[in-house]
Design a protein around this motif. Sequence first.
Motif, PDB file in Angstrom:
ATOM      1  N   SER A 146       0.826  -1.204   0.000  1.00 14.57           N
ATOM      2  CA  SER A 146       0.000   0.000   0.000  1.00 14.57           C
ATOM      3  C   SER A 146       0.864   1.259   0.000  1.00 14.57           C
ATOM      4  N   ILE A 148       2.852   3.255  -2.292  1.00 15.61           N
ATOM      5  CA  ILE A 148       2.925   3.275  -3.746  1.00 15.61           C
ATOM      6  C   ILE A 148       4.072   4.136  -4.258  1.00 15.61           C
ATOM      7  N   GLU A 176       8.406  16.784   3.779  1.00 15.41           N
ATOM      8  CA  GLU A 176       7.361  17.787   3.923  1.00 15.41           C
ATOM      9  C   GLU A 176       6.064  17.140   4.385  1.00 15.41           C
ATOM     10  N   SER A 177       5.132  17.979   4.770  1.00 15.19           N
ATOM     11  CA  SER A 177       3.836  17.501   5.195  1.00 15.19           C
ATOM     12  C   SER A 177       3.153  16.707   4.076  1.00 15.19           C
ATOM     13  N   GLY A 178       2.596  15.543   4.438  1.00 14.68           N
ATOM     14  CA  GLY A 178       1.844  14.760   3.471  1.00 14.68           C
ATOM     15  C   GLY A 178       2.672  13.887   2.549  1.00 14.68           C
ATOM     16  N   GLY A 180       4.201  11.110   3.479  1.00 17.37           N
ATOM     17  CA  GLY A 180       4.096   9.693   3.839  1.00 17.37           C
ATOM     18  C   GLY A 180       4.991   9.271   4.987  1.00 17.37           C
ATOM     19  N   LYS A 181       5.310  10.196   5.883  1.00 17.03           N
ATOM     20  CA  LYS A 181       6.213   9.842   6.990  1.00 17.03           C
ATOM     21  C   LYS A 181       5.560   8.827   7.933  1.00 17.03           C
ATOM     22  N   ASP A 246       6.254  11.734  16.492  1.00 13.89           N
ATOM     23  CA  ASP A 246       5.998  12.563  15.319  1.00 13.89           C
ATOM     24  C   ASP A 246       6.307  14.017  15.664  1.00 13.89           C
ATOM     25  N   LEU A 328      -0.138   6.637  -8.028  1.00 12.85           N
ATOM     26  CA  LEU A 328      -0.885   7.050  -6.836  1.00 12.85           C
ATOM     27  C   LEU A 328      -2.348   7.312  -7.180  1.00 12.85           C
ATOM     28  N   HIS A 331      -4.135   4.100  -7.568  1.00 14.63           N
ATOM     29  CA  HIS A 331      -4.288   3.508  -6.236  1.00 14.63           C
ATOM     30  C   HIS A 331      -5.452   4.144  -5.473  1.00 14.63           C
ATOM     31  N   VAL A 364       1.357  13.970  -1.175  1.00 14.55           N
ATOM     32  CA  VAL A 364       0.449  12.849  -1.452  1.00 14.55           C
ATOM     33  C   VAL A 364      -0.911  13.046  -0.765  1.00 14.55           C
ATOM     34  N   ARG A 365      -0.880  13.655   0.420  1.00 18.73           N
ATOM     35  CA  ARG A 365      -2.149  13.856   1.119  1.00 18.73           C
ATOM     36  C   ARG A 365      -3.079  14.748   0.298  1.00 18.73           C
TER      37      ARG A 365
HETATM   38  N1  LIG Z   1       3.641   6.436  -1.177  1.00 17.38           N
HETATM   39  C1  LIG Z   1       2.380   6.450  -0.753  1.00 17.38           C
HETATM   40  N2  LIG Z   1       1.504   5.509  -1.188  1.00 17.38           N
HETATM   41  C2  LIG Z   1       0.223   5.518  -0.780  1.00 17.38           C
HETATM   42  N3  LIG Z   1      -0.291   6.411   0.056  1.00 17.38           N
HETATM   43  C3  LIG Z   1       0.521   7.374   0.521  1.00 17.38           C
HETATM   44  C4  LIG Z   1       1.888   7.437   0.150  1.00 17.38           C
HETATM   45  N4  LIG Z   1       2.443   8.505   0.758  1.00 17.38           N
HETATM   46  C5  LIG Z   1       1.488   9.074   1.486  1.00 17.38           C
HETATM   47  N5  LIG Z   1       0.318   8.400   1.357  1.00 17.38           N
HETATM   48  C6  LIG Z   1      -0.965   8.754   1.969  1.00 17.38           C
HETATM   49  O1  LIG Z   1      -0.996  10.156   2.106  1.00 17.38           O
HETATM   50  C7  LIG Z   1      -1.536  10.539   3.370  1.00 17.38           C
HETATM   51  C8  LIG Z   1      -0.505  11.328   4.142  1.00 17.38           C
HETATM   52  O2  LIG Z   1       0.559  10.487   4.548  1.00 17.38           O
HETATM   53  P1  LIG Z   1       1.221  10.580   6.000  1.00 17.38           P
HETATM   54  O3  LIG Z   1       0.193  10.849   7.038  1.00 17.38           O
HETATM   55  O4  LIG Z   1       2.068   9.388   6.177  1.00 17.38           O
HETATM   56  O5  LIG Z   1       2.094  11.910   5.771  1.00 17.38           O
HETATM   57  P2  LIG Z   1       3.073  12.681   6.759  1.00 17.38           P
HETATM   58  O6  LIG Z   1       4.353  12.845   6.052  1.00 17.38           O
HETATM   59  O7  LIG Z   1       3.088  12.006   8.096  1.00 17.38           O
HETATM   60  O8  LIG Z   1       2.367  14.102   6.867  1.00 17.38           O
HETATM   61  P3  LIG Z   1       2.408  15.202   8.062  1.00 17.38           P
HETATM   62  O9  LIG Z   1       3.797  15.754   8.116  1.00 17.38           O
HETATM   63  O10 LIG Z   1       1.424  16.245   7.612  1.00 17.38           O
HETATM   64  O11 LIG Z   1       2.006  14.501   9.300  1.00 17.38           O
HETATM   65  C9  LIG Z   1      -1.946   9.264   4.060  1.00 17.38           C
HETATM   66  O12 LIG Z   1      -3.311   9.015   3.825  1.00 17.38           O
HETATM   67  C10 LIG Z   1      -1.102   8.210   3.378  1.00 17.38           C
HETATM   68  O13 LIG Z   1      -1.722   6.965   3.407  1.00 17.38           O
END
Ligand SMILES: Nc1ncnc2c1ncn2[C@@H]1O[C@H](COP(=O)(O)OP(=O)(O)OP(=O)(O)O)[C@@H](O)[C@H]1O
Length: 462
Positions: A146, A148, A176-178, A180-181, A246, A328, A331, A364-365
């Motif tokens: 999952s 991607i 950066e925010s979003g 996928g961390k 986090d 993405l 997906h 990605v978010r």
């Molecule tokens: N490579 C990926 N494949 C599939 N879904 C992804 C991917 N990267 C991010 N997402 C989706 O994007 C959304 C944001 O990801 P995530 O919460 O991990 O980001 P983050 O880096 O922690 O953001 P923040 O800094 O704002 O907390 C989630 O719904 C996550 O499932």
Amino acid sequence: MRKEEENKVLVVDDDPRICWMLNEALKDEGYQVFTARDGQSALQIALKENPQVMVLDIKLPDISGLEVLERLRQAELRVEVIILSAHGETKNVVKAIKLGAADFVNKPFDIEEVKMHIRNTLEKGRLKKEVQFLRSELKAKNKFESFIGDSPQIIEIKKLIEEVADSGLTVLIRGESGTGKEIIARILHHISSRRSGPFIKVNCAAIPKELLEAELFGYERGAFTGAYKRKPGRFELANQGTIFLDEIGDMPIELQAKLLQILEHREFVRVGGVETISVDVRIICATNQDLEKNLAEGTMREDLYYRLNEITIPIPPLRERREDIPLLIEHFINIYNKQFNRQFPPLSPSTLQAIEEYDWPGNVRELENLIKQTIVRGDEGIIKSELKKRSSLSSSSPSPPQTTEDELSLKKASQKAIEETEKNLISKALNQTNWNRRKASQLLGISYRSLLYKIKEYGLGT
Ligand SMILES: Nc1ncnc2c1ncn2[C@@H]1O[C@H](COP(=O)(O)OP(=O)(O)OP(=O)(O)O)[C@@H](O)[C@H]1O
Ligand SMILES: [Mg+2]
């Protein structure tokens, strides 16, 4: 002979002869047998001894066998129950099976028959566990599926994840925010050998500074006003598992020495305590902040910075790996078609083009939320108009990134531009919703808490 912890049987019957008879017969078979003559003591023994099998009579002097069964389920005790039922209790047997009883034996019974039922039940329980284990293994594998992306950067990240997952080393995820961390932190846990342990997430930015220490390390009774009883902290809750810190860039400087101690020795002292507590936890941290800047400004300890930087997984922003975008999109269309029971078709080339040209400050978010919105509303047109709006918002931003220092790097400039865009989007959403923060957070596709955090960060509330 079975393993010590896998052969406990609890016999519950108000008839002392039945208890005695089963006790003797089962002990001879090598089981560790406990007996109870009423429902309450049965529950007490079950809670204390955690038996694998319970032989349970329906008619008991205090609470009925059915009630015992119900309370076992409420307490989430995993014990396989064999019901003993007398003639004419068919209705109750049906109820018991609905409540999760594994099997039943009619009274009067033959001792050999009971033994056979116990053996079968234990075997079934063992198989159940095995299936659960295999399922979690499968989940661990699917978890990776999952995540991607097949850009060279993502392939590199997947490789790194696999290399470090089982090392137990502290990992710092940056992006950066979003980007996928969090998803990566979860994958690290789920493919490590700690996957059956807890995964505890702490958002260091969301917990007020004054409460963070107690939240992380727990406190002793009387440690401060309101500390009526001892409370374990998140590090203790994460024992045998993983803790995900986090927004580590927001860790107050006063707590950083204590954090360093736990990073180095897995030891700490509760707030108001003297005893040193040891825990066995894997630590994963994430940040979207410029830690080097924090270091230069003195809001991050140098020793902590170097300790955290041992293994870093940097996730590039989406605009730097555009080849991941089509995958993405596919997906997310799949996911939300399933979730909302739709059959939304693939996007048209011109929409894809617009997506390709957009900068995705929310990464990605932002993409995920836009696809979700499109599917829910069933209108592909939303994408183009939305992206146009968002781009014009960022380009007409009143204060373009200022280059006060000549050497302001490109990276910093683009970071600033992103922040400016984000600030604009947030104030627009807030105005649109009449400062209803919950609605605004939904509109923006971020959590309520992170909206509050960002309002504060950008000084929008004042
Ligand atoms: N490579 C990926 N494949 C599939 N879904 C992804 C991917 N990267 C991010 N997402 C989706 O994007 C959304 C944001 O990801 P995530 O919460 O991990 O980001 P983050 O880096 O922690 O953001 P923040 O800094 O704002 O907390 C989630 O719904 C996550 O499932
Ligand atoms: Mg996150």
